[in-house]
Write an enzyme that holds these catalytic residues in place. Structure first.
Site, short mmCIF file in Angstrom:
data_model
loop_
_atom_site.label_atom_id
_atom_site.label_comp_id
_atom_site.label_asym_id
_atom_site.label_seq_id
_atom_site.Cartn_x
_atom_site.Cartn_y
_atom_site.Cartn_z
N ALA A 14 0.83 -1.21 0.00
CA ALA A 14 0.00 0.00 0.00
C ALA A 14 0.86 1.25 0.00
CB ALA A 14 -0.93 0.00 1.22
N ARG A 107 4.41 -12.39 -2.68
CA ARG A 107 4.28 -11.03 -2.15
C ARG A 107 5.62 -10.29 -2.19
NH1 ARG A 107 0.66 -8.46 1.18
NH2 ARG A 107 -0.59 -10.37 1.17
N TYR A 210 -1.59 -22.33 -6.18
CA TYR A 210 -1.28 -21.79 -7.51
C TYR A 210 0.23 -21.71 -7.68
CZ TYR A 210 -1.44 -17.48 -4.62
OH TYR A 210 -1.29 -16.54 -3.63
N ASP A 290 -4.62 -2.20 4.63
CA ASP A 290 -5.00 -2.94 5.84
C ASP A 290 -5.17 -2.05 7.05
OD1 ASP A 290 -5.03 -5.28 4.45
OD2 ASP A 290 -3.24 -6.16 5.37
#
Length: 387
Positions: A14, A107, A210, A290
């Protein structure tokens, strides 16, 4: 509005996206991060087209496309029989239908690419090992001696900045944890396809897998009830905790249970959600990602919502007559969308974890719907343009 500089607290996805968004509009951004270095934290994540579109506007999408995987489909599979229930086409279809790609990656890979873009940008300065405590305004002033007309709190679910927002939201433990681990692609069993996101659905639990091609592995996340280890993203499981995990999957297909038994050093991630409350102080402090609205992962939209927040905030600030109006517009425009995403996640949680007759009805209804019809359900989410 003319704005010379802002402060961004937190150098996660973010915060880094916020810095790039404001810098793209000519605003100098000072980023403050408590950690001394940005290390590999977390697990894989899904970047849906609504977020990929923003990353394209910020000039980092091509770097992601060079290393991530674009799954051909998102499949829903029975966790007891391993039978395909339904699927949503992705890959080339995502680009055609929603105008942007759907990618999966670690990530840390996304954060590294965003950080590199920030470090290359002459308008961005990042200060690692710089915790911001107590009064945010006074703490920043003590570090730089610079007054900031806008402070962006992007410091996560346990945000320190949030304490400076009157009537701000509070985090709450969901009593669920995400068990996360990776297995080498070359040794992965055949029922873990390398070309898709697979959500295995089962009673009271589910498991998502995945590929992470940049790490030559399959990312696996198992969602189950659990106890919080405290404020951490990197808790290692004890043997009793591992046994608790396996026990919650005892009614699943034996191949899945056997895989869970063999995982070495599984980590688990406590799942916190942030409740209702204000996202800004009406003057110069605002929350994104978040810090404002941490959500359960059942819609796989946590990171994507943070990316949207950052870009939308920069647009609102630069186009409003003053910062207080911009912050109000930002909150008013983002809250309904985030609430809709959270509601979708709650629906998915109910559907994914269904038992008995509800599970049978779920499978029947989903199996009767063609892939294109299921894809249309996501037009409001994936087709969103932050501009």
């Amino acid at each position: 509005m003319h704005l010379e500089n802002i402060a961004v607290v937190g150098a996660g996805i973010a915060g880094l996206t916020a810095a790039l968004s404001f810098a793209s509009k000519g605003v100098r951004c000072d980023i403050f991060e408590e950690a001394g270095e940005l290390i590999e934290v977390g697990a894989g994540l899904q970047v849906s087209p609504n977020a990929a579109r923003v990353l394209g506007k910020l000039g980092v999408l091509s770097e992601l496309e060079a290393v991530w995987t674009e799954p051909e489909r998102i499949s829903l599979v029975s966790g007891t029989s391993l039978r395909l229930i339904a699927h949503v086409p992705a890959g080339r279809h995502a680009r055609e239908r929603w105008g942007a790609p759907y990618g999966v990656l670690h990530r840390a890979t996304l954060q590294k690419i965003l950080l590199s873009a920030v470090e290359r940008n002459p308008l961005c300065t990042i200060r690692l090992g710089t915790p911001i405590r107590g009064s945010v305004v006074e703490s920043l002033q003590a570090v730089t001696g610079i007054p900031y007309p806008l402070i962006v709190g992007s410091d996560g679910v346990w945000s320190n900045v949030r304490a400076s927002v009157p009537q701000g939201p509070d985090p709450d433990f969901s009593h669920n944890v995400a068990w996360r681990f990776r297995i080498p692609s070359e040794t992965a069993p055949s029922w873990l396809p390398r070309n898709q996101v697979t959500a295995f659905l089962g009673p009271s639990t589910h498991l998502v897998a995945y590929p992470l091609c940049e790490m030559e592995s399959i990312n696996i996340v198992a969602i189950a009830s659990g106890i919080s280890p405290g404020h951490t993203w990197d808790a290692s499981a004890s043997e009793p905790q591992r046994e608790m995990l396996v026990a919650q999957f005892r009614h699943w297909n034996r191949q899945i249970v056997d895989l869970l038994k063999t995982i070495e050093k599984p980590g688990f991630w406590p799942l916190y959600a942030v409740g209702p409350g204000r996202w800004h102080n009406g003057k110069d402090i605002v929350l994104i990602g978040d810090a404002a609205h941490a959500m359960m992962p059942f819609a796989a939209q946590g990171s994507s919502m943070a990316i949207e927040d950052a870009y939308v905030l920069s647009n609102r600030v630069m186009n409003a007559p003053d910062i207080p109006q911009a912050l109000a517009q930002y909150e008013n425009s983002r809250k309904p969308r985030v609430a809709k995403v959270k509601a979708r996640g709650q629906f998915n949680r109910f559907a994914y974890h269904a038992r008995g007759p509800v599970r049978l009805a779920r499978d029947l209804v989903l199996s009767m719907r063609p892939p294109q019809s299921l894809a249309a359900d996501f037009d409001w989410l994936y087709g969103f343009d932050a501009d």
